[in-house]
Design a protein around this motif. Structure first.
Motif, short mmCIF file in Angstrom:
data_model
loop_
_atom_site.label_atom_id
_atom_site.label_comp_id
_atom_site.label_asym_id
_atom_site.label_seq_id
_atom_site.Cartn_x
_atom_site.Cartn_y
_atom_site.Cartn_z
N THR A 1 -0.56 0.27 9.01
CA THR A 1 0.26 1.29 9.98
C THR A 1 1.50 1.94 9.50
N CYS A 2 2.02 1.32 8.50
CA CYS A 2 3.28 1.73 7.98
C CYS A 2 3.07 2.45 6.60
N SER A 3 4.24 3.42 5.99
CA SER A 3 4.38 3.91 4.87
C SER A 3 4.77 3.20 3.88
N SER A 4 3.70 2.37 3.53
CA SER A 4 4.15 1.42 2.27
C SER A 4 3.31 1.96 0.90
N TRP A 5 3.79 1.15 -0.13
CA TRP A 5 2.56 1.46 -1.25
C TRP A 5 1.41 0.88 -1.32
#
Ligand code: N01
Length: 584
Positions: free
Chosen positions: A500-504
């Motif tokens: 759900t999150c903006s990660s690599w």
């Protein structure tokens, strides 16, 4: 322990063209080295190409101050050779980079690997020849080698991300990237130093850079959660106990979702009272490191449960950092463990030092770099040295740097334009005899890397040996089976809050990348089980072409160490469906 001198003995050789080998391996990190070892053991001729001047991969390049592995040293090592396990001595709970590099060198020496590795040589292209069913591999030294198999052991975090800040080429002082750190010692004494980024590399290096620098300015786009490492020298008695039962520890590690062992609690956080939760979080904080995420079984599946651990971690930050404004800036408001959890040694406390400041670039991004400063929000922050701790084009970045062309002229970059597509993270349709070690769609970075590497290498070695037994020319997954695998990778990712999150993990750290959750998050043993099933069912989902001998599935055996029993209670498919799989 061998850490002997110059390793780039083949530096001055002339390039070879037209050489033919059974297999080319790209990369001499832990994956490439073990691949070479296994293939050579099976009697194949192998050529390994390595960009660096020595073995070690990640641990060759990431030599920034404070670099160490945050999987405990007694587990972050090869398990294939008991004598190697017994003879090597780790000195700390978390091994520092120089010691891991020394270990990689020791392995290279011990197994005589260097003779088949060409250092200082970057593979630039790999092209499949439809007529012969073999690969042509090209290097930046003009080499052109022919091989039946091409194995990409290129690493998941090996293509450094250097954001193109306008004006950066004009910067007068040292400009460093944590993932491409110089081999000479860098001394920040007397330098006003800027660090860009607050991921794991930054969080490890900042406390040490702060000890030297005249001033330290940290440019933070997104705050990260960090758990204390509580690193310490290893107690010889503990080491002795582990060594006395290494096979048991390895077996337990292989049965864990993460591929490394630590005690974890499968109970849901919300079933506990606030007081119980607090005690549990405190106990896990006192243990420290990545296992903190194992405090409860639902932390990565239930947002409300996750809120409880996130709030605990924020309270810890506020208790450490004295300036309330700085403390708030350091407090992440996203899901705990959604981005890769960081493990620190004194990170937050650094911000109590008068010469350290935190600059929030979330709303006012870095506009440009001048000859002697970094500009954000119209303010120029003067710096004499810049450290880019800006991470990597993760998982697919190293593939993008090689022009890989498969059957019928299909390029890998074209095929993966909307996100990587693989079968088991090991192979990809249209690219026969091309294997990936810890490729996208495999557990890779969500497991302990060396365990993930060993399992892939063993699978590939077993597969190549099988192809030789049946006299086959090529192996390649079917498009339909690849589609099913990609669907499964996405299906399990959707269960986890991590997607759900903006990660690599999803390629969101770099502009323009497709947003796809790249590693397989279903848990290491479940993944291994699926790889084994494919193999023992006659390479189900693969097309094997040109076989001259029949070979029935009954003859196919996967390497014994991967015949891992599924721990039904914790990591069964039912547990995944019930969202009870803690993944670190
Ligand atoms: O890289 P990262 P890393 N302007 O991508 C920021 C493993 N590892 O090298 O979060 C400003 O995590 C970026 O900001 P944001 C581990 O798996 C392991 O630290 O994208 N900032 C972020 O803060 C780890 O996760 C170990 O908003 C910019 C930082 O740079 C992985 O490697 C040690 C920016 C990059 O953080 C990568 O870690 C070290 C920009 N234009 C690493 N671009 C151990 O085992 C990027 N950032 C201990």
């Amino acid at each position: 322990m061998s850490t002997s001198g110059s390793h780039s003995h083949n530096h001055d050789r002339s390039p070879e063209t037209g050489t033919s080998v059974d297999a080319v391996v790209v990369g001499a990190g832990f994956a490439g080295m073990f691949m070479l070892y296994r293939l050579r053991q099976l009697g194949f001729s192998v050529r390994v190409y390595e960009t660096g001047a020595d073995v070690g991969g990640t641990w060759y390049w990431n030599r920034y101050p404070g670099a160490r592995c945050d999987v405990e040293s007694m587990q972050y090592s090869y398990s294939f050779c008991e004598a190697l396990e017994q003879e090597w001595n780790w000195t700390e709970k978390y091994a520092p980079q120089p010691e891991i590099l020394a270990y990689a060198r020791h392995v290279a020496e011990r197994f005589g690997l260097r003779q088949d590795i060409l250092f200082n040589t970057r593979v630039t292209a790999a092209e499949f020849d439809d007529e012969t069913g073999r690969w042509w591999v090209q290097t930046d030294r003009g080499e052109r080698v022919n091989a039946q198999f091409c194995i990409m052991a290129v690493g998941c975090l090996s293509a450094a991300n250097r954001p193109p800040f306008p004006g950066i080429e004009r910067f007068k002082g040292p400009l460093l990237h944590t993932g491409e750190w110089p081999h000479e010692a860098v001394d920040f004494t007397g330098l006003r130093t800027g660090v860009i980024g607050t991921g794991s590399s930054a969080i490890q290096s900042i406390p040490i850079i702060a000890e030297q620098a005249k001033s330290l300015t940290v440019f933070q786009r997104t705050p990260n959660y960090a758990v204390p490492a509580w690193n310490a020298p290893l107690d010889p008695h503990y080491v002795k106990t582990i060594k006395a039962a290494y096979p048991e520890l390895r077996a337990k590690a292989r049965a864990r979702p993460t591929g490394f062992y630590f005690p974890f609690n499968t109970k849901p956080a919300l079933a506990a009272s606030p007081g119980e939760r607090e005690r549990q979080y405190e106990a896990c904080w006192a243990r420290g490191g990545l296992p903190f995420l194992g405090a409860y079984g639902d932390l990565l599946f239930d947002k409300q449960a996750n809120d409880t651990i996130a709030e605990f971690a924020r309270r810890k930050i506020r208790a450490i950092v004295r300036d309330p404004k700085t403390a708030e800036l350091l407090c992440p408001d996203n899901v705990f463990g959604c981005k890769r959890l960081c493990v620190d040694s004194g990170y937050y406390a650094v911000f109590n030092q008068p010469h350290v400041q935190l600059v929030d670039v979330s709303k006012a991004p870095i506009e440009r770099v001048t000859e002697q400063g970094i500009v954000s929000g119209g303010v120029e922050y003067p710096v004499d040295a810049i450290v880019c701790a800006t991470g990597f084009a993760a998982i697919t970045g190293a593939f993008e740097r090689i022009a890989i062309t498969g059957r019928g002229g299909l390029t890998l970059s074209e095929k993966w334009r909307a996100g990587p597509r693989t079968y088991l993270g090991l192979t990809t349709a249209g690219f026969p005899n091309l294997f990936m070690i810890t490729g996208p769609g495999s557990p890779s970075v969500l497991a302990s890397m060396i365990q993930a590497i060993e399992q892939h290498v063993d699978w590939v070695a077993d597969c190549i040996a099988h192809l030789r037994t049946v006299g086959a020319r090529t192996i390649e997954p079917t498009a339909a089976d690849e589609d099913r695998w990609v669907e499964h990778v996405n299906e399990v990712a959707a269960i986890s809050l991590r997607s759900t999150c903006s990660s690599w993990y999803v390629g969101a750290n770099l502009p323009g990348r497709p947003r796809v959750f790249m590693p397989y998050i279903g848990g290491f043993p479940i993944y291994v089980h699926q790889c084994n099933e494919v193999m023992v069912n006659g390479y189900k989902g693969f097309i094997i072409r040109g076989a001259t001998a029949a070979h029935t599935p009954a003859h196919i055996q996967c390497t014994k160490r991967w015949q891992v029993p599924l721990d039904i209670e914790v990591i069964s498919p039912a547990a995944i469906a019930a969202k009870r799989v803690p993944v670190v």
